[in-house]
Design a protein around this motif. Structure first.
Motif, PDB file in Angstrom:
ATOM      1  N   GLU A   1       0.807  -1.090   0.079  1.00  0.00           N
ATOM      2  CA  GLU A   1      -0.068  -0.007  -0.143  1.00  0.00           C
ATOM      3  C   GLU A   1       0.911   1.120   0.022  1.00  0.00           C
ATOM      4  OE1 GLU A   1      -3.267  -0.491  -0.776  1.00  0.00           O
ATOM      5  OE2 GLU A   1      -2.653  -2.549  -0.781  1.00  0.00           O
ATOM      6  N   LEU A   2       1.915   1.312   0.732  1.00  0.00           N
ATOM      7  CA  LEU A   2       2.737   2.362   1.038  1.00  0.00           C
ATOM      8  C   LEU A   2       3.317   2.702  -0.321  1.00  0.00           C
ATOM      9  CD1 LEU A   2       4.696   2.257   4.299  1.00  0.00           C
ATOM     10  CD2 LEU A   2       2.582   3.729   3.455  1.00  0.00           C
ATOM     11  N   GLU A   3       3.740   1.616  -1.324  1.00  0.00           N
ATOM     12  CA  GLU A   3       4.396   2.051  -2.651  1.00  0.00           C
ATOM     13  C   GLU A   3       3.307   2.567  -3.517  1.00  0.00           C
ATOM     14  OE1 GLU A   3       6.213  -1.844  -3.863  1.00  0.00           O
ATOM     15  OE2 GLU A   3       8.268  -1.299  -2.726  1.00  0.00           O
ATOM     16  N   LYS A   4       2.127   2.339  -3.348  1.00  0.00           N
ATOM     17  CA  LYS A   4       1.111   2.652  -4.216  1.00  0.00           C
ATOM     18  C   LYS A   4       0.758   4.386  -3.803  1.00  0.00           C
ATOM     19  CE  LYS A   4      -2.170  -0.254  -3.640  1.00  0.00           C
ATOM     20  NZ  LYS A   4      -3.517  -1.027  -3.705  1.00  0.00           N
ATOM     21  N   ILE A   5       0.861   4.599  -2.421  1.00  0.00           N
ATOM     22  CA  ILE A   5       0.388   5.901  -2.035  1.00  0.00           C
ATOM     23  C   ILE A   5       1.596   6.757  -1.865  1.00  0.00           C
ATOM     24  CG2 ILE A   5       0.053   7.028   0.290  1.00  0.00           C
ATOM     25  CD1 ILE A   5      -1.216   4.355   1.263  1.00  0.00           C
ATOM     26  N   LEU A   6       2.868   6.417  -1.746  1.00  0.00           N
ATOM     27  CA  LEU A   6       4.048   7.441  -1.589  1.00  0.00           C
ATOM     28  C   LEU A   6       4.820   7.409  -2.925  1.00  0.00           C
ATOM     29  CD1 LEU A   6       5.195   6.656   1.968  1.00  0.00           C
ATOM     30  CD2 LEU A   6       4.144   8.704   1.204  1.00  0.00           C
ATOM     31  N   GLY A   7       4.598   6.298  -3.668  1.00  0.00           N
ATOM     32  CA  GLY A   7       5.660   6.150  -4.978  1.00  0.00           C
ATOM     33  C   GLY A   7       7.055   6.016  -4.728  1.00  0.00           C
ATOM     34  N   LEU A   8       7.475   5.370  -3.551  1.00  0.00           N
ATOM     35  CA  LEU A   8       8.745   5.333  -3.141  1.00  0.00           C
ATOM     36  C   LEU A   8       8.848   3.592  -2.926  1.00  0.00           C
ATOM     37  CD1 LEU A   8       8.973   7.767  -0.146  1.00  0.00           C
ATOM     38  CD2 LEU A   8      10.175   7.993  -2.588  1.00  0.00           C
ATOM     39  N   PRO A   9      10.159   3.120  -3.186  1.00  0.00           N
ATOM     40  CA  PRO A   9      10.421   1.833  -2.903  1.00  0.00           C
ATOM     41  C   PRO A   9      10.192   1.437  -1.351  1.00  0.00           C
ATOM     42  CG  PRO A   9      12.430   3.021  -3.642  1.00  0.00           C
ATOM     43  CD  PRO A   9      11.137   3.762  -3.728  1.00  0.00           C
ATOM     44  N   VAL A  10       9.701   0.330  -0.943  1.00  0.00           N
ATOM     45  CA  VAL A  10       9.767   0.114   0.359  1.00  0.00           C
ATOM     46  C   VAL A  10      10.189  -1.274   0.593  1.00  0.00           C
ATOM     47  CG1 VAL A  10       7.873  -0.405   2.388  1.00  0.00           C
ATOM     48  CG2 VAL A  10       7.632   1.527   1.028  1.00  0.00           C
ATOM     49  N   SER A  11      11.320  -1.641   1.260  1.00  0.00           N
ATOM     50  CA  SER A  11      11.649  -2.908   1.694  1.00  0.00           C
ATOM     51  C   SER A  11      11.087  -3.499   2.974  1.00  0.00           C
ATOM     52  CB  SER A  11      13.202  -3.060   1.321  1.00  0.00           C
ATOM     53  OG  SER A  11      13.723  -2.178   0.551  1.00  0.00           O
ATOM     54  N   VAL A  12      10.956  -4.648   2.997  1.00  0.00           N
ATOM     55  CA  VAL A  12      10.714  -5.113   4.440  1.00  0.00           C
ATOM     56  C   VAL A  12      11.893  -6.118   4.587  1.00  0.00           C
ATOM     57  CG1 VAL A  12       8.828  -6.074   5.627  1.00  0.00           C
ATOM     58  CG2 VAL A  12       8.118  -4.802   3.609  1.00  0.00           C
ATOM     59  N   GLU A  13      12.127  -6.274   5.838  1.00  0.00           N
ATOM     60  CA  GLU A  13      13.342  -7.184   6.196  1.00  0.00           C
ATOM     61  C   GLU A  13      12.991  -7.549   7.803  1.00  0.00           C
ATOM     62  OE1 GLU A  13      17.088  -7.135   5.238  1.00  0.00           O
ATOM     63  OE2 GLU A  13      17.162  -5.309   3.973  1.00  0.00           O
ATOM     64  N   TYR A  14      13.366  -9.001   7.702  1.00  0.00           N
ATOM     65  CA  TYR A  14      13.341  -9.776   8.905  1.00  0.00           C
ATOM     66  C   TYR A  14      14.377  -9.113  10.001  1.00  0.00           C
ATOM     67  CZ  TYR A  14      10.423 -13.207   7.320  1.00  0.00           C
ATOM     68  OH  TYR A  14       9.197 -13.961   7.078  1.00  0.00           O
ATOM     69  N   ALA A  15      14.224  -8.654  11.103  1.00  0.00           N
ATOM     70  CA  ALA A  15      15.052  -8.042  11.927  1.00  0.00           C
ATOM     71  C   ALA A  15      16.146  -8.942  12.232  1.00  0.00           C
ATOM     72  CB  ALA A  15      14.378  -7.698  13.243  1.00  0.00           C
ATOM     73  N   SER A  16      16.042 -10.408  12.256  1.00  0.00           N
ATOM     74  CA  SER A  16      17.098 -11.398  12.594  1.00  0.00           C
ATOM     75  C   SER A  16      18.034 -11.340  11.380  1.00  0.00           C
ATOM     76  CB  SER A  16      16.535 -12.560  13.036  1.00  0.00           C
ATOM     77  OG  SER A  16      15.656 -13.066  11.781  1.00  0.00           O
ATOM     78  N   GLU A  17      17.584 -10.939  10.078  1.00  0.00           N
ATOM     79  CA  GLU A  17      18.503 -10.951   8.871  1.00  0.00           C
ATOM     80  C   GLU A  17      19.257  -9.830   9.026  1.00  0.00           C
ATOM     81  OE1 GLU A  17      19.344 -13.289   6.485  1.00  0.00           O
ATOM     82  OE2 GLU A  17      18.482 -14.315   8.203  1.00  0.00           O
ATOM     83  N   PHE A  18      18.552  -8.575   9.075  1.00  0.00           N
ATOM     84  CA  PHE A  18      19.008  -7.381   8.701  1.00  0.00           C
ATOM     85  C   PHE A  18      20.229  -7.025   9.892  1.00  0.00           C
ATOM     86  CE2 PHE A  18      19.212  -2.578   9.952  1.00  0.00           C
ATOM     87  CZ  PHE A  18      19.260  -2.233   8.756  1.00  0.00           C
ATOM     88  N   ARG A  19      19.953  -7.259  10.874  1.00  0.00           N
ATOM     89  CA  ARG A  19      21.052  -7.210  12.219  1.00  0.00           C
ATOM     90  C   ARG A  19      22.662  -7.451  11.597  1.00  0.00           C
ATOM     91  NH1 ARG A  19      20.008 -10.424  17.528  1.00  0.00           N
ATOM     92  NH2 ARG A  19      22.096  -9.374  17.978  1.00  0.00           N
ATOM     93  N   TYR A  20      22.518  -8.462  10.788  1.00  0.00           N
ATOM     94  CA  TYR A  20      23.847  -9.014  10.475  1.00  0.00           C
ATOM     95  C   TYR A  20      24.121  -8.866   8.621  1.00  0.00           C
ATOM     96  CZ  TYR A  20      23.895 -11.330  14.644  1.00  0.00           C
ATOM     97  OH  TYR A  20      23.968 -11.634  16.195  1.00  0.00           O
ATOM     98  N   ARG A  21      23.300  -8.231   8.348  1.00  0.00           N
ATOM     99  CA  ARG A  21      23.340  -8.137   6.610  1.00  0.00           C
ATOM    100  C   ARG A  21      23.782  -6.760   6.226  1.00  0.00           C
ATOM    101  NH1 ARG A  21      20.593  -7.465   2.158  1.00  0.00           N
ATOM    102  NH2 ARG A  21      19.272  -6.313   3.146  1.00  0.00           N
ATOM    103  N   PHE A  22      24.745  -6.828   5.535  1.00  0.00           N
ATOM    104  CA  PHE A  22      24.962  -5.501   4.916  1.00  0.00           C
ATOM    105  C   PHE A  22      23.963  -5.004   3.739  1.00  0.00           C
ATOM    106  CE2 PHE A  22      26.890  -2.301   2.094  1.00  0.00           C
ATOM    107  CZ  PHE A  22      27.187  -1.421   2.884  1.00  0.00           C
ATOM    108  N   GLY A  23      22.929  -4.118   4.095  1.00  0.00           N
ATOM    109  CA  GLY A  23      22.174  -3.807   2.756  1.00  0.00           C
ATOM    110  C   GLY A  23      22.671  -2.460   2.441  1.00  0.00           C
ATOM    111  N   ALA A  24      22.576  -1.997   1.360  1.00  0.00           N
ATOM    112  CA  ALA A  24      23.129  -0.630   0.960  1.00  0.00           C
ATOM    113  C   ALA A  24      22.104   0.407   0.972  1.00  0.00           C
ATOM    114  CB  ALA A  24      23.856  -1.015  -0.559  1.00  0.00           C
ATOM    115  N   TYR A  25      21.734   0.668   2.286  1.00  0.00           N
ATOM    116  CA  TYR A  25      20.761   1.858   2.460  1.00  0.00           C
ATOM    117  C   TYR A  25      21.537   3.122   2.495  1.00  0.00           C
ATOM    118  CZ  TYR A  25      17.619  -1.983   2.971  1.00  0.00           C
ATOM    119  OH  TYR A  25      16.916  -3.338   2.543  1.00  0.00           O
ATOM    120  N   ASP A  26      21.139   4.202   1.568  1.00  0.00           N
ATOM    121  CA  ASP A  26      21.663   5.472   1.864  1.00  0.00           C
ATOM    122  C   ASP A  26      21.140   6.296   3.156  1.00  0.00           C
ATOM    123  OD1 ASP A  26      22.677   7.992   1.474  1.00  0.00           O
ATOM    124  OD2 ASP A  26      21.273   8.571  -0.159  1.00  0.00           O
TER     125      ASP A  26
END
Ligand code: M6R
Length: 602
Positions: free
Chosen positions: A308-333
């Motif tokens: 819904e947010l991608e429709k509303i805001l026209g922005l990319p929205v990523s969803v991450e499991y916290a257990s993965e994000f904490r050890y993963r290098f995601g290239a977020y500016d």
């Protein structure tokens, strides 16, 4: 995960601690124990929950003590591993994990350990320093300086009566303030019966609690200012009322919970105002990406909102499991990304660790949290949105899901307006949201027909939950609920993925719950999945806004409100289905096996 309750004052400690532990049982119920200090130290422990504990064995004259309900991490759920743990002069209860407990064993006579727990090792290390210092507070300080990992702790000593030493690092501790008495707990629900005046411990703070005083220190034992807060929940929110279990109560509370989430924020004139998010106009102008992070149901709520947010805001929205994000290098500016942390409890260890990681990377952080005063609520850098859903006691999360999705939709409507986009976008969201409480109330009236349906479905042990668009995350949530509460094997797939593999599992013993959307294009696409399953002999329960689906075996009709919120209505049907099946199976609905409400360890 695990619950701590302590009391010091003028009343019999055992009853207060026991009642507090009952309130906390949703955090773990593998074993339970209480230690009180009166004329002497008395400890009782048992495997299982509080109903197995015989508090008659404890002297009612003891007016201080500590208790614990455990979700096993280190060591099996045995009586020896149950808290409180005593070593030498020290008795303690501990939430969290002491990571370097093997290393700490070199400081102590480990042959004397009676359990396999990291917690008993910590008790032994405190005892080691207590022998040197003859001061419980200093001994605690030195031991905590040596310890690595997380802890919420309440410590007493038969050789230093009249005080409970409390400490926290990463595992919550709240102290309730009464008249010449204090209540110590890992969760405010345990003390709501007694007081609403509380102090939340910060990481690396030590509190020395006596019947008539409370002192707060940092880890160097420098005195700290004590800041009181007031809880707004009532003790009534902790009872089942007219319902058979908390799951049923909380499913039925959704219309009220949603109204509370929206109160003062969503207006009938179509505007949405949020005071919580701390984002400047410049921050909003720079926003290029939203990252939503959570676990379990919170993750599923974020995944729904992504569509819904991608429709509303026209922005990319990523969803991450916290257990993965904490050890993963995601290239977020960091300049252009906003990370939103979703958590009912606000205490989920992986979500907190991800929050810390995002802050370390300089990413803006916001929280969508139910429990006021929780760690995530206090540690996000850019504010957030409280759900105001009320206490959620059932291990399976229901009302928090609906309120989380609604909070994210409100956020979408609020931001798009501040971006200067067409006010009609916000007005549509507001209109759909405001209709939701009544529509969900009507959906709850399906409970009796869903109970009858559940009776016919009891023989199916393998389930698929299938949907497209935002109904796919609803399918994910449906599968999670059925597996965790009903102990049935349930998996979710986007319905378009079936022919890429999962359809191989379909046979006449297999049940698929197919969520058909209102939208005509996606409806027809999903209908072909129905035909494909039927062609292979599979059974299908359809949920759709149409009065019937001729090809399916079982059917539920739901209301159509609007594309942003329809999924929440489908989800209520799936919640009722899990409830009905679990009740018919005679399961312990509020406390499913192997689980705990708040997962405060990694
Ligand atoms: O308190 P949180 O929302 O952070 O909890 C996240 C998950 O542990 C939680 O949603 C869990 O998956 C529930 N048992 C789901 O019903």
């Amino acid at each position: 995960m695990c619950g701590i309750m302590g009391y010091i004052g003028g009343k019999p400690a055992k009853y207060i601690i026991y009642n507090g532990l009952q309130r906390l049982e949703y955090r773990g119920y593998d074993s339970v124990g209480i230690a009180t200090l009166g004329k002497q130290l008395q400890t009782i422990k048992t495997v299982g929950d509080t109903s197995k504990l015989n508090i008659d064995l404890i002297d009612p004259k003891a007016t201080m003590g500590i208790g614990h309900t455990r979700w096993a991490t280190h060591g099996k759920p045995t009586e020896a591993n149950a808290h409180p743990h005593s070593f030498g002069a020290i008795t303690l209860v501990h939430n969290g994990i002491i990571e370097n407990y093997e290393e700490l064993k070199t400081m102590i006579d480990s042959k004397k350990l009676k359990s396999q727990t990291d917690s008993e090792v910590l008790a032994a290390v405190i005892d080691y320093y207590f022998k040197k210092e003859a001061d419980l507070v200093k001994a605690t300080k030195y031991a905590l300086q040596d310890a690595k990992g997380t802890f919420g702790l309440a410590i007493i000593s038969k050789d230093a009566p009249g005080q409970i030493v409390v400490a926290r690092r990463g595992s919550p501790i709240v102290i309730g303030v009464g008249n010449q008495q204090y209540f110590i707990a890992s969760d405010q629900t345990a003390i709501l019966d007694h007081t609403n005046k509380v102090i939340y411990l910060e990481d690396d703070q030590i509190a020395v609690v006596k019947a008539d005083s409370l002192e707060l220190y940092d880890l160097k034992l420098l005195a700290q200012k004590v800041a009181f807060e007031t809880l707004d929940e009532s003790p009534e929110s902790l009872t089942k009322g007219v319902y058979r279990n908390f799951l049923e109560k909380e499913i039925h509370e959704q219309p009220t919970a949603l109204a509370n989430t929206m109160r003062g924020r969503v207006s009938s004139d179509g505007s949405i105002t949020l005071g919580g998010p701390n984002l400047s106009q410049a921050d909003i102008a720079k926003l290029k990406q939203i990252l939503i992070i959570g676990c379990g149901t919170a993750y599923n709520a974020g995944y729904y909102a992504k569509y819904e947010l991608e429709k509303i805001l026209g922005l990319p929205v990523s969803v991450e499991y916290a257990s993965e994000f904490r050890y993963r290098f995601g290239a977020y500016d960091p300049e252009t990304t906003l990370a939103i942390f979703m958590s009912q409890s606000g205490e989920t260890a992986d979500t907190i660790a991800s929050l810390n990681e995002a802050k370390r990377r300089g990413i803006k952080t916001m929280g969508i949290v139910n429990v006021v005063g929780s760690t995530i609520a206090r540690e996000v850098a850019n504010g957030g949105i409280f759900l105001h859903a009320g206490v959620e006691s059932s291990v399976a999360s229901t009302k928090a899901y609906s309120c989380m999705v609604s909070a994210l939709l409100m956020f979408g409507g609020f931001i798009t307006y501040r971006q200067g986009k067409d006010a009609a976008i916000t007005q549509k969201i507001a209109k759909e949201l405001l209709e939701l409480p009544d529509e969900i109330a009507l959906t709850l009236e399906l409970q009796d027909s869903i109970k009858k349906l559940a009776q016919k479905l009891l023989g199916y042990h393998d389930w698929f939950f299938l949907g497209r668009g935002s109904l796919y995350p609803v399918a994910m949530e449906g599968a999670l609920k059925l597996s965790e509460v009903s102990y049935l094997h349930a998996q979710a797939f986007p319905s378009g993925e079936m022919k890429h593999g999962p359809i191989a599992l379909v046979n006449s013993q297999h049940m698929s719950v197919l969520l058909l959307p209102e939208d005509n294009l996606l409806y027809n696409k999903t209908l072909s999945t129905l035909e494909e399953i039927k062609a292979r002999g599979g059974k299908v329960l359809t949920v759709s806004t149409r009065p019937k689906e001729p090809a399916s075996d079982f059917h539920l009709t739901v209301a159509h409100v609007g594309d942003h919120v329809d999924g929440l209505i489908y989800n209520v049907c799936l919640q009722l289905l899990t409830l009905a099946i679990s009740e018919k199976k005679g399961l312990n609905i509020d406390r499913p096996r192997n689980l705990a409400k708040s997962v405060t360890v990694e």
